[in-house]
Write an enzyme that holds these catalytic residues in place. Structure first.
Site, mmCIF file in Angstrom:
data_model
loop_
_atom_site.group_PDB
_atom_site.id
_atom_site.type_symbol
_atom_site.label_atom_id
_atom_site.label_comp_id
_atom_site.label_asym_id
_atom_site.label_seq_id
_atom_site.Cartn_x
_atom_site.Cartn_y
_atom_site.Cartn_z
ATOM 1 N N THR A 1 10.939 -11.750 -9.636
ATOM 2 C CA THR A 1 11.367 -10.647 -8.775
ATOM 3 C C THR A 1 10.947 -9.289 -9.322
ATOM 4 O OG1 THR A 1 13.364 -9.524 -7.998
ATOM 5 C CG2 THR A 1 13.594 -10.753 -10.023
ATOM 6 N N ASP A 2 10.878 -8.311 -8.438
ATOM 7 C CA ASP A 2 10.593 -6.937 -8.882
ATOM 8 C C ASP A 2 11.793 -6.315 -9.602
ATOM 9 O OD1 ASP A 2 12.282 -6.573 -6.674
ATOM 10 O OD2 ASP A 2 10.933 -5.211 -5.601
ATOM 11 N N GLU A 3 12.976 -6.945 -9.458
ATOM 12 C CA GLU A 3 14.181 -6.337 -10.055
ATOM 13 C C GLU A 3 14.128 -6.312 -11.579
ATOM 14 O OE1 GLU A 3 17.960 -7.210 -8.449
ATOM 15 O OE2 GLU A 3 17.207 -7.447 -6.416
ATOM 16 N N TYR B 1 21.876 -10.670 -12.718
ATOM 17 C CA TYR B 1 20.817 -11.441 -12.048
ATOM 18 C C TYR B 1 19.447 -11.056 -12.591
ATOM 19 C CZ TYR B 1 17.196 -12.344 -8.570
ATOM 20 O OH TYR B 1 16.007 -12.709 -7.958
ATOM 21 N N LYS C 1 16.652 -13.224 -14.744
ATOM 22 C CA LYS C 1 15.266 -13.457 -14.298
ATOM 23 C C LYS C 1 14.282 -12.914 -15.339
ATOM 24 C CE LYS C 1 13.945 -14.982 -10.907
ATOM 25 N NZ LYS C 1 13.655 -16.396 -10.487
#
Ligand code: NAD
Ligand code: DAU
Length: 360
Positions: free
Chosen positions: A132-134, A158, A162
């Protein structure tokens, strides 16, 4: 054949369905069927001899090793994860168990399997990790979009889980030579999106006459990508991505949450007007913000475009209309999802926010 983890979830099921739509190569789906996994998403391939569903946990070393030995995949597409930021704030343990320990177990089992393959199959093997970009953290309005070299600054349990999994994947390539690929994608939307996430939640609540909850001021920005475009990018990376590389995937569609919700209301007003008249916009309700809420994400997707020739096919305007149409045509799917654990979660998340707002 290929092994897909998390193939009963939102993006994984879209990937499996798209794969089987234009490919005769067999898919084995491994999924634990958490609250987010839904076999109805794969109903259209239930009797397809090219698809096998296995109910199980990526953290189960015996199961994963025996699946690899039995089916001998040439590639693994790893989607399985706990994926909802708000849930990670309420209960981070499951995120560490699946996203970190589960990915670690999958890597360990894969390494043993891959090391024993004949030379030509070792070279052709791919482990594609869907991320993810997060992991890059939050941008200010004037910052350039995230590139593949942006430093990691995860802000939620989260995104931290990741990020940890991304680092493990990187280390397995660097240390053991496992042919890995990591993709870091922005916010997806489209069919089979679980209605705890902003877009499907707003569509479902609008139709049910419920409030459309906007966290904080609604000016947080996400970079939206139609799920079919994400799946196409993953197929490109699997086919021609360079082992050890990471590829950012995004739609060049930065939108503030309030604008997204406004667009959804306008499309719903046109396609499924409220019986009592007036606009769905009247249901918009401001609620307490998400703790640690990232302000802005944006992806620079030039590397995958340049190296692999991938570009999104949908604009936000075409993709969001398709999505609303899908949800209107599949209200039974939404009703089936909105039961059991899901309803308990909704109560826990929003009743607490209402209480916080009232005491603020
Ligand atoms: P999702 O929550 O809809 O689906 C996750 C799936 O994984 C479910 O079917 C669930 O049952 C399964 N699963 C969970 N734990 C498991 C375990 N221990 N073993 C086996 N299966 C397990 O998630 P999604 O939105 O489809 O996201 C898929 C992947 O893409 C995730 O890795 C996520 O981090 C990443 N991603 C998502 C987005 C997005 O906008 N949704 C964007 C970028 C990246
Ligand atoms: O950026 C990629 C990420 O996108 C993925 O890695 C995650 O798995 C995925 O869930 C998604 O995370 P977000 O937190 O951005 O998605 P969500 O749909 O939960 O929220 C989108 C934005 O809308 C976010 O700024 C929070 C806000 N929001 C969300 C909900 C559920 C609201 O304002 N109200 C809500 O009720």
């Amino acid at each position: 054949m290929i092994l897909v983890t998390g193939g009963a979830g939102f993006i994984g099921s879209n990937f499996v369905l798209d794969w089987l739509a234009d490919n005769d190569e067999t898919v084995v789906t491994l999924d634990k069927l958490t609250y987010a996994g839904n076999l109805n998403n794969l109903a259209s391939v239930r009797d397809d001899s090219r698809h096998l569903f296995v109910h199980g946990d990526i953290g189960d070393a015996d199961l994963v090793s025996s699946l690899l030995a039995q089916h001998k995949p040439r590639a693994i597409a790893h989607f399985a994860a706990e994926s909802h930021v708000d849930r990670s704030i309420h209960g981070p343990a499951a995120f560490i168990a699946t996203n970190v320990n589960g990915t670690f177990n999958l890597l360990e089992s894969t390494r043993a399997y891959w090391a024993a393959l004949p030379e030509n199959e070792r070279a052709a093997f791919r482990f594609l990790h869907v991320s993810t970009d997060e992991v890059y953290g939050s941008l200010s309005p004037e910052d350039p979009p995230f590139t593949e070299t942006t430093a990691y600054q995860p802000n939620s349990p989260y995104s931290a889980s990741k990020a940890a999994s991304d680092h493990l994947v990187r280390a397995y390539h660097h240390t053991y030579g496992l042919p890995t690929l990591t993709t870091n994608c922005s916010n997806n939307y489209g069919p089979y999106h679980f209605p705890e996430k902003l877009i499907p939640l707003v569509i479902a609540n609008a139709r049910a006459g419920k409030p459309l909850p906007i966290y904080g001021d609604g000016q947080q920005i996400r970079d939206w990508l139609y799920v079919g475009d994400h799946c196409a990018a993953i197929r490109r990376a699997l086919a021609d991505g360079r082992p050890g590389e990471t590829y950012n995937i995004g739609g060049w569609n930065e939108k503030a949450n309030l604008d997204v919700v406004g667009m959804l209301c306008d499309i719903l007003d046109e396609l499924a007007p409220r019986l009592q008249g007036g606009s769905y916009r009247e249901q918009i309700t401001y609620v307490a913000d998400r703790p640690g809420h990232d302000r802005r994400y944006a992806i620079d997707a030039r590397k995958i475009e340049r190296e692999l020739g991938w570009k999104p096919a949908e604009t936000f305007e075409t993709g969001i209309r398709r999505t609303v149409q899908w949800y209107l045509a599949n209200e039974e799917w939404v009703r089936n999802v909105q039961s059991g654990d899901y309803m308990k979660w909704m109560e826990r998340n929003y009743s607490q926010r209402d209480a916080e707002r009232k005491t603020a």
